[in-house]
Design an enzyme around this catalytic site. Structure first.
Site, PDB file in Angstrom:
ATOM      1  CD  GLU A  34     -45.618 -22.241   0.256  1.00  0.00           C
ATOM      2  OE1 GLU A  34     -45.812 -23.364   0.759  1.00  0.00           O
ATOM      3  OE2 GLU A  34     -44.697 -21.469   0.638  1.00  0.00           O
ATOM      4  CG  ASP A  77     -48.457 -24.922   0.764  1.00  0.00           C
ATOM      5  OD1 ASP A  77     -47.576 -24.967  -0.096  1.00  0.00           O
ATOM      6  OD2 ASP A  77     -48.236 -24.642   1.959  1.00  0.00           O
ATOM      7  CD  GLU A 134     -47.779 -28.609   3.402  1.00  0.00           C
ATOM      8  OE1 GLU A 134     -46.711 -27.972   3.382  1.00  0.00           O
ATOM      9  OE2 GLU A 134     -48.489 -28.741   4.432  1.00  0.00           O
ATOM     10  N   GLY A 191     -51.752 -34.843  14.544  1.00  0.00           N
ATOM     11  CA  GLY A 191     -51.168 -33.732  15.281  1.00  0.00           C
ATOM     12  C   GLY A 191     -49.790 -34.001  15.830  1.00  0.00           C
TER      13      GLY A 191
END
Length: 291
Positions: A107, A109, A111, A205
Site C-alpha cells: 500500500e 498511502d 491520508e 491524537g
C-alpha cells in the site's frame, strides 16, 4: 502554529513555475466516474456530477464512502484533483492511495487528516510492504486544500515511489532491496479513495472528536488520470514500464531542490528522525533518504 510560512518571492515563483511546466507536459486525458471508478461502500454517500467528470464522497454519522479503480496495475503514475472537507473537519480522514488486497498487502498511502476550523490539514503518508508499515511521514500543506481543487499524484516504478502535491515532490521512498529493505514490486494494486470517521486518532491524537452537527462532510474529486501498466493476472509488465516516462531512477535536479524545500518548511514528522521509537537503531533505508 503558523501554517502559511513566508518564503522569498523568487523561490516561490520558481517552484510554481516548475510545477506549471510539469503539469503542462503531463497527460490531460482524464477518466470519468462511470468508466474508471467503482463505488465499493457507502453508495448513498457517493454523488456523481457533470456527466461523470466530477464526483463527491460524503461522511455522515451513519456511513462514510469509498471507491476504487477498475484497473489493476503493476507500476505507473496516477493523479487526481481533490477539494477537501471545508470548515470544522476534525476527526475526518480523506484518503487517496494505492493498494493490493489480502493480509500481506502492499500500500502507498496519502491520508488527509481534518482539523478544527482555522487549523491546518495534515498530510499523512505511509508505505506498506507485505502488510508491514511503520514508515510514516507527515506534512502541512502550503495552501488551504478546502477552497479549490489541488492535484495529488503517486508515481510508482521499480526504482522508487514518489508522492507529489501540485507537481512538487513531498516524499520519495527508494528501492533499497540491495541493503535488505523490502520494496513493493510484486503485487498489483488499484487506486482507492475514501472518507471515514478517524476521530480515535486523526486530530490531535484523538483528543478532538467529530462534531456531527457539521455533517455531511464532503470531499470533491475531478481529473482522475492513470498512466499505468495494467495487470491481467499473468505475464510480465516489464515491456510496458521499461519504456514509460515515469520509469525514472530518481528525481531530477530541480525536483530534488523542490523536495528539500518541502521538507525544510512543511515536514512535521519523519519516522527516520524518531530515534526513541526505534531505540536509536533507525531502519536501514533511513541512511539513504534526504535529510
Amino acid at each position: 502554529m503558523e501554517v502559511f510560512r513566508a518564503v522569498s518571492l523568487r523561490r516561490y515563483v520558481h517552484f510554481i513555475f516548475v510545477a506549471i511546466i510539469c503539469t503542462a507536459i503531463s497527460s490531460t486525458v482524464y477518466g470519468d466516474f462511470y468508466s474508471d471508478i467503482d463505488v465499493t461502500w457507502g453508495d448513498n454517500n457517493a454523488w456523481v456530477l457533470n456527466n461523470g467528470q466530477q464526483w463527491q464522497l460524503a461522511l455522515t454519522n451513519y456511513s462514510g464512502s469509498g471507491f476504487q479503480s477498475y484497473k489493476e496495475f503493476l507500476f505507473g503514475s496516477v493523479d487526481i484533483s481533490m477539494k477537501l472537507v471545508p470548515g470544522n473537519s476534525a476527526g475526518t480522514v480523506t484518503t487517496f492511495y494505492l493498494s493490493s488486497t489480502g493480509e500481506g498487502h502492499d500500500e502507498i498511502d496519502m491520508e488527509f487528516l481534518g482539523n478544527v476550523s482555522g487549523e491546518p490539514y495534515i498530510l499523512h503518508t505511509n508505505i506498506y510492504v507485505n502488510g508491514s508499515a511503520d514508515k510514516e511521514q507527515q506534512f502541512y500543506l502550503w495552501f488551504d486544500p478546502t477552497t479549490d481543487f489541488h492535484n495529488y499524484s503517486i508515481l510508482w516504478n521499480p526504482q522508487q515511489i514518489a508522492i507529489f502535491v501540485d507537481g512538487l515532490p513531498v516524499r520519495v521512498f527508494a528501492n533499497n532491496e540491495n541493503i535488505g529493505v523490502p520494496y513493493p514490486n510484486e503485487q498489483a494494486m488499484r487506486v482507492f479513495s475514501s472518507i471515514w470517521n478517524g476521530d480515535q486518532w486523526a486530530t490531535e491524537g484523538g483528543r478532538v472528536k467529530i462534531d456531527w452537527s457539521y455533517s455531511p462532510f464532503v470531499a470533491s474529486y475531478m481529473n482522475f488520470n492513470t498512466d499505468v501498466c495494467e495487470w491481467n493476472g499473468n505475464g510480465s509488465t516489464s515491456q510496458c514500464w521499461a519504456t514509460n516516462w515515469w520509469n525514472q531512477n530518481s528525481l531530477n535536479y530541480a525536483q530534488q531542490g523542490q523536495l528539500q524545500w518541502v521538507r525544510s518548511n512543511y515536514l512535521i514528522y519523519d519516522y527516520c528522525q524518531d530515534y526513541a521509537r526505534f531505540n536509536y537503531q533507525l531502519p536501514a533505508e533511513c541512511s539513504q533518504q534526504p535529510k
